[in-house]
Design a protein around this motif. Structure first.
Motif, mmCIF file in Angstrom:
data_model
loop_
_atom_site.group_PDB
_atom_site.id
_atom_site.type_symbol
_atom_site.label_atom_id
_atom_site.label_comp_id
_atom_site.label_asym_id
_atom_site.label_seq_id
_atom_site.Cartn_x
_atom_site.Cartn_y
_atom_site.Cartn_z
ATOM 1 N N ILE A 1 0.804 -1.128 0.103
ATOM 2 C CA ILE A 1 -0.111 0.307 -0.137
ATOM 3 C C ILE A 1 0.954 1.552 -0.071
ATOM 4 C CG2 ILE A 1 -1.830 1.533 1.389
ATOM 5 C CD1 ILE A 1 -2.963 -0.642 1.766
ATOM 6 N N LEU A 2 0.011 2.234 -0.731
ATOM 7 C CA LEU A 2 1.254 3.341 -0.402
ATOM 8 C C LEU A 2 0.921 4.625 1.150
ATOM 9 C CD1 LEU A 2 3.179 5.704 -2.382
ATOM 10 C CD2 LEU A 2 0.816 5.902 -3.557
ATOM 11 N N CYS B 1 -5.293 12.483 -7.721
ATOM 12 C CA CYS B 1 -4.697 11.733 -8.110
ATOM 13 C C CYS B 1 -5.769 10.384 -9.062
ATOM 14 C CB CYS B 1 -4.135 10.933 -6.282
ATOM 15 S SG CYS B 1 -4.599 9.778 -5.556
ATOM 16 N N GLY B 2 -7.007 10.567 -8.309
ATOM 17 C CA GLY B 2 -7.758 9.184 -9.391
ATOM 18 C C GLY B 2 -7.659 8.086 -8.022
ATOM 19 N N GLN B 3 -7.075 8.151 -6.722
ATOM 20 C CA GLN B 3 -7.382 6.887 -6.185
ATOM 21 C C GLN B 3 -8.260 7.101 -5.090
ATOM 22 O OE1 GLN B 3 -5.972 4.754 -7.873
ATOM 23 N NE2 GLN B 3 -3.820 5.983 -8.763
ATOM 24 N N LEU C 1 3.807 12.949 -5.943
ATOM 25 C CA LEU C 1 4.102 11.606 -4.986
ATOM 26 C C LEU C 1 3.764 10.720 -5.442
ATOM 27 C CD1 LEU C 1 3.674 12.933 -1.699
ATOM 28 C CD2 LEU C 1 5.831 12.088 -2.579
ATOM 29 N N VAL C 2 1.295 10.430 -6.108
ATOM 30 C CA VAL C 2 1.295 9.225 -6.376
ATOM 31 C C VAL C 2 1.568 8.664 -7.488
ATOM 32 C CG1 VAL C 2 -1.198 8.089 -7.133
ATOM 33 C CG2 VAL C 2 -0.448 9.743 -4.328
ATOM 34 N N GLU D 1 -1.873 2.183 -8.363
ATOM 35 C CA GLU D 1 -2.630 2.011 -8.405
ATOM 36 C C GLU D 1 -3.351 1.542 -7.304
ATOM 37 O OE1 GLU D 1 -4.612 1.235 -12.438
ATOM 38 O OE2 GLU D 1 -3.153 2.918 -13.372
ATOM 39 N N GLY D 2 -4.434 1.980 -6.495
ATOM 40 C CA GLY D 2 -5.254 0.977 -5.788
ATOM 41 C C GLY D 2 -5.074 2.200 -4.378
#
Ligand code: BGC
Length: 246
Positions: free
Chosen positions: A3-4, A96-98, A50-51, A57-58
């Motif tokens: 996981i980020l 970031c779309g996540q 950063l992402v 993705e997640g």
């Protein structure tokens, strides 16, 4: 599972992928300085960068340096006043779309030490204190987080908040020796001890790695231990928050 985790502070925004089973970083930490404005739109751009850096993705976990109630910022602390009452989860997710889970940064650091670090087998009442631009605190009872303890906000003498006298940023700004600053920290810890009476206090933040240099100044009866996850507790705990806060 990776996981980020993203740890947002007053001076730097840092991220890394974290193996959530072991609590280890599986990539190098990547850091971008926090924009000087500390405004939501500027920080959201850095969040996105950063992402993108990790090509990830997640779900993302994020530690944020203010009170965070169900994803919403409830204090300005050391940031810009535009943050107040802003839904930080929405802002960062849109940027970031996540999906992003946001919790207080000290609560995140606490998750890290309590799950993977020195607090792992500790029961009872444990307080994690993070010392950086401000002073944060994460409270755990039998391993369970009680969110948004704000012990750095205790007023002290002429200071509206004791963090304005004791934070690491103040040590650096006033060029205090570890001995002089350690006495201030001890005054703060005495207040913590009197007000919440924990079984254990864990110290985090960059300055915790110099603990030997001010250990003698810490005279409270409650055991005090430096955290053992280096600079990474905030990132590791942020990643852990994705599962913990479900
Ligand atoms: C904020 C806390 C935060 C701490 C460390 C303080 O100024 O009020 O919410 O945890 O700084 O970043």
């Amino acid at each position: 599972m990776e996981i980020l985790g993203i740890d947002i502070g007053g001076s730097g925004m840092k991220g890394a992928l974290v193996n959530i089973e072991t609590g280890e970083l599986t990539t190098e930490r990547y850091r971008i300085p926090t924009p000087a404005s500390r405004k939501p739109e500027d920080m959201a751009k850095v969040f996105k960068d950063l992402v993108n850096h990790f090509n990830y993705e997640g779900s993302i976990g994020c530690g944020f340096p203010t009170i965070i109630k169900h994803g919403v910022c409830k204090s300005v602390s050391n940031l810009n006043k535009g943050w107040l009452n802003l839904d930080t989860q929405k802002l960062f997710s849109n940027a970031c779309g996540q999906p992003v889970t946001v919790i207080n940064d000290a609560d995140a650091a606490g998750y890290a030490v309590m799950n993977y670090g020195i607090g792992k087998d500790e029961n009872g009442f444990v307080i994690m204190i993070t010392i950086g631009t401000g002073i944060g605190s994460g409270a755990f009872y039998n391993g369970k987080l009680i969110p948004n303890f704000e012990l750095g906000q205790i007023p002290y003498k002429k200071f509206k908040k004791i963090e304005h006298w004791t934070a690491d940023s103040i040590r650096q700004k006033e060029h205090l020796s570890f001995k002089r600053w350690g006495k201030r920290l001890n005054t703060f810890l005495e207040l913590v001890d009197t007000i919440v009476c924990p079984d254990l206090i864990i110290l985090g933040g960059g300055v915790s790695k110099h603990y030997k240099k001010y250990e003698k100044q810490i005279k409270i009866e409650t055991p005090v231990k430096p955290a053992n996850l280096g600079n990474h507790a905030g990132i590791i705990g942020a990643a852990a928050a994705v599962l913990k806060e479900k």
